[in-house]
Motif scaffolding. Structure first.
Motif, PDB file in Angstrom:
ATOM      1  N   GLY A  41      38.177  28.662 -13.686  1.00 29.38           N
ATOM      2  CA  GLY A  41      37.005  27.843 -13.925  1.00 29.38           C
ATOM      3  C   GLY A  41      37.250  26.383 -13.559  1.00 29.38           C
ATOM      4  N   ARG A  42      38.416  25.866 -13.909  1.00 35.07           N
ATOM      5  CA  ARG A  42      38.730  24.471 -13.566  1.00 35.07           C
ATOM      6  C   ARG A  42      38.782  24.288 -12.051  1.00 35.07           C
ATOM      7  N   LEU A  43      39.385  25.229 -11.349  1.00 32.34           N
ATOM      8  CA  LEU A  43      39.463  25.117  -9.891  1.00 32.34           C
ATOM      9  C   LEU A  43      38.077  25.209  -9.254  1.00 32.34           C
ATOM     10  N   LEU A  44      37.239  26.089  -9.764  1.00 31.08           N
ATOM     11  CA  LEU A  44      35.896  26.220  -9.211  1.00 31.08           C
ATOM     12  C   LEU A  44      35.098  24.937  -9.376  1.00 31.08           C
ATOM     13  N   ARG A  45      35.263  24.272 -10.500  1.00 29.00           N
ATOM     14  CA  ARG A  45      34.519  23.030 -10.730  1.00 29.00           C
ATOM     15  C   ARG A  45      35.035  21.890  -9.860  1.00 29.00           C
ATOM     16  N   GLN A  46      36.240  22.028  -9.356  1.00 32.52           N
ATOM     17  CA  GLN A  46      36.826  20.964  -8.528  1.00 32.52           C
ATOM     18  C   GLN A  46      36.461  21.081  -7.049  1.00 32.52           C
ATOM     19  N   VAL A  47      36.123  22.305  -6.589  1.00 36.20           N
ATOM     20  CA  VAL A  47      35.837  22.473  -5.167  1.00 36.20           C
ATOM     21  C   VAL A  47      34.492  21.851  -4.827  1.00 36.20           C
ATOM     22  N   ARG A  48      34.404  21.342  -3.603  1.00 41.25           N
ATOM     23  CA  ARG A  48      33.161  20.718  -3.157  1.00 41.25           C
ATOM     24  C   ARG A  48      32.270  21.784  -2.512  1.00 41.25           C
ATOM     25  N   PRO A  49      31.003  21.902  -2.949  1.00 37.22           N
ATOM     26  CA  PRO A  49      30.127  22.926  -2.369  1.00 37.22           C
ATOM     27  C   PRO A  49      29.945  22.729  -0.866  1.00 37.22           C
ATOM     28  N   ALA A  50      29.884  23.840  -0.142  1.00 37.37           N
ATOM     29  CA  ALA A  50      29.733  23.816   1.306  1.00 37.37           C
ATOM     30  C   ALA A  50      28.260  23.937   1.683  1.00 37.37           C
ATOM     31  N   PRO A  51      27.908  23.537   2.914  1.00 36.89           N
ATOM     32  CA  PRO A  51      26.520  23.729   3.372  1.00 36.89           C
ATOM     33  C   PRO A  51      26.157  25.210   3.416  1.00 36.89           C
ATOM     34  N   VAL A  52      24.871  25.491   3.360  1.00 39.97           N
ATOM     35  CA  VAL A  52      24.389  26.867   3.365  1.00 39.97           C
ATOM     36  C   VAL A  52      24.585  27.470   4.754  1.00 39.97           C
TER      37      VAL A  52
END
Length: 342
Positions: free
Chosen positions: A185-196
């Motif tokens: 969960g911590r790692l997921l919150r740290q990643v930057r969302p990518a374009p669609v």
């Protein structure tokens, strides 16, 4: 059954949170490919590709497309390749199984009449299994964590959209205090969302259809309307079978099979309406689901042998009803309604 077999063969199989979605995409794409292929061939007079000495059957590009889907899955990691692989595999499988008549006859008869029933049975079993597969045993906490970790793979490579990340975080919420949940969960919150990406658009379409089914299934008039549709479909299938039999277009076996399936669906639908009044909404939906499955796996199979066009219409009605009933059952489970006693 698959779980027991995997243990005996020492194969590690972790179920995907989106497995039903991808299997449904494959089935819809394959059925659409068959219908479009048959329509194209009918309109063009069944042309022969390859000239006078060769005949390149469409089973060949079908096999190549299925190979492309496998290569896409085997050569890449993460969830990104799965939506396009489901589409490629569906188109390829549709082109492949459309020629099943050639595979089961000694004279390579593409127009072999029972071929439609064979194709129908394959897809009906796949849809039924995909629908009941998850419901028979919901994802356990470890599988939810594994599903979120699978999404994290895309995030670490900069390929995770915001919606997919939110889906993964919801999986972790349902996993509770399972090992690894907090760290992922911590790692997921740290990643930057990518374009669609294009594969995200495929999932957006699935989400839109699922949301529509959820809204329709949750209305007050959904239960009586679904019950009425099931009753009307059972009566309609019986009348059509009688008409075909009198016209000499169906045999006694097909007529008996349609009559048996339609009768069972009719009384299951009636029982659902009665249980709705006496036991509540979930009891009714469970009875309706049994009625749809009987129609899908029995009535339409025998109807296909007599009239492919009519059975195709029945198939579409059954799939829509199955989608609505599945959405309603999922909603009732989320709200915590007690299971029906039967």
């Amino acid at each position: 059954m698959i779980r027991r077999l995997s243990h005996r063969l020492h194969v590690d199989l972790v179920r995907s949170p989106k497995g039903v979605q991808h299997l449904t995409t494959l089935v819809v794409t394959a059925v659409s490919t068959i219908l479009l292929t048959r329509l194209f061939l009918e309109l063009t007079g069944y042309p022969q590709i390859g000239g006078s000495s060769l005949h390149i059957a469409h089973v060949l590009p079908g096999g190549l497309l299925m190979l492309a889907a496998l290569v896409l899955l085997l050569a890449h990691i993460g969830a990104g390749p799965r939506p396009p692989a489901a589409v490629l595999g569906g188109v390829g499988f549709g082109l492949f199984i459309d020629e099943v008549g050639k595979f089961v006859t000694t004279d390579n008869d593409y127009f072999y009449e029972p071929a439609a029933a064979i194709m129908y049975v394959v897809f009906a079993l796949l849809v039924t299994w995909a629908t009941r597969w998850r419901r028979s045993r919901p994802l356990d906490p470890d599988e939810r964590v594994a599903g979120a970790a699978f999404a994290l793979v895309d995030g670490l490579a900069g390929r995770l959209s915001e919606r997919r990340r939110d889906d993964a975080l919801r999986l972790l919420e349902k996993a509770g205090d399972s090992p690894g949940a907090a760290e992922i969960g911590r790692l997921l919150r740290q990643v930057r969302p990518a374009p669609v990406s294009p594969s995200h658009h495929l999932e957006d379409l699935w989400v839109a259809v699922r949301s529509l089914f959820d809204r329709l299934a949750g209305t007050r008039w959904a239960v009586p309307l679904m019950g009425a549709l099931l009753l009307a479909q059972a009566l309609g299938a019986t009348l059509i079978a009688v008409g075909l039999w009198r016209a000499g277009e169906g045999d006694g076996v097909s007529f008996s099979g349609v009559l048996l399936g339609a009768t069972a669906s009719f009384f299951l639908a009636l029982a659902g309406l009665r249980r709705w009044r006496d036991e509540g909404r979930r009891a009714a939906v469970e009875s309706f689901q049994r009625a749809v499955l009987v129609s899908l796996l029995l009535t339409q199979v025998f109807l296909f042998a007599a009239s492919q066009f009519t059975a195709t219409a029945g198939l579409l009605v059954d799939l829509v009803l199955l989608g609505l009933l599945t959405a309603d059952l999922d909603r009732l489970r989320r709200t915590g309604e007690e299971p029906a006693q039967s």
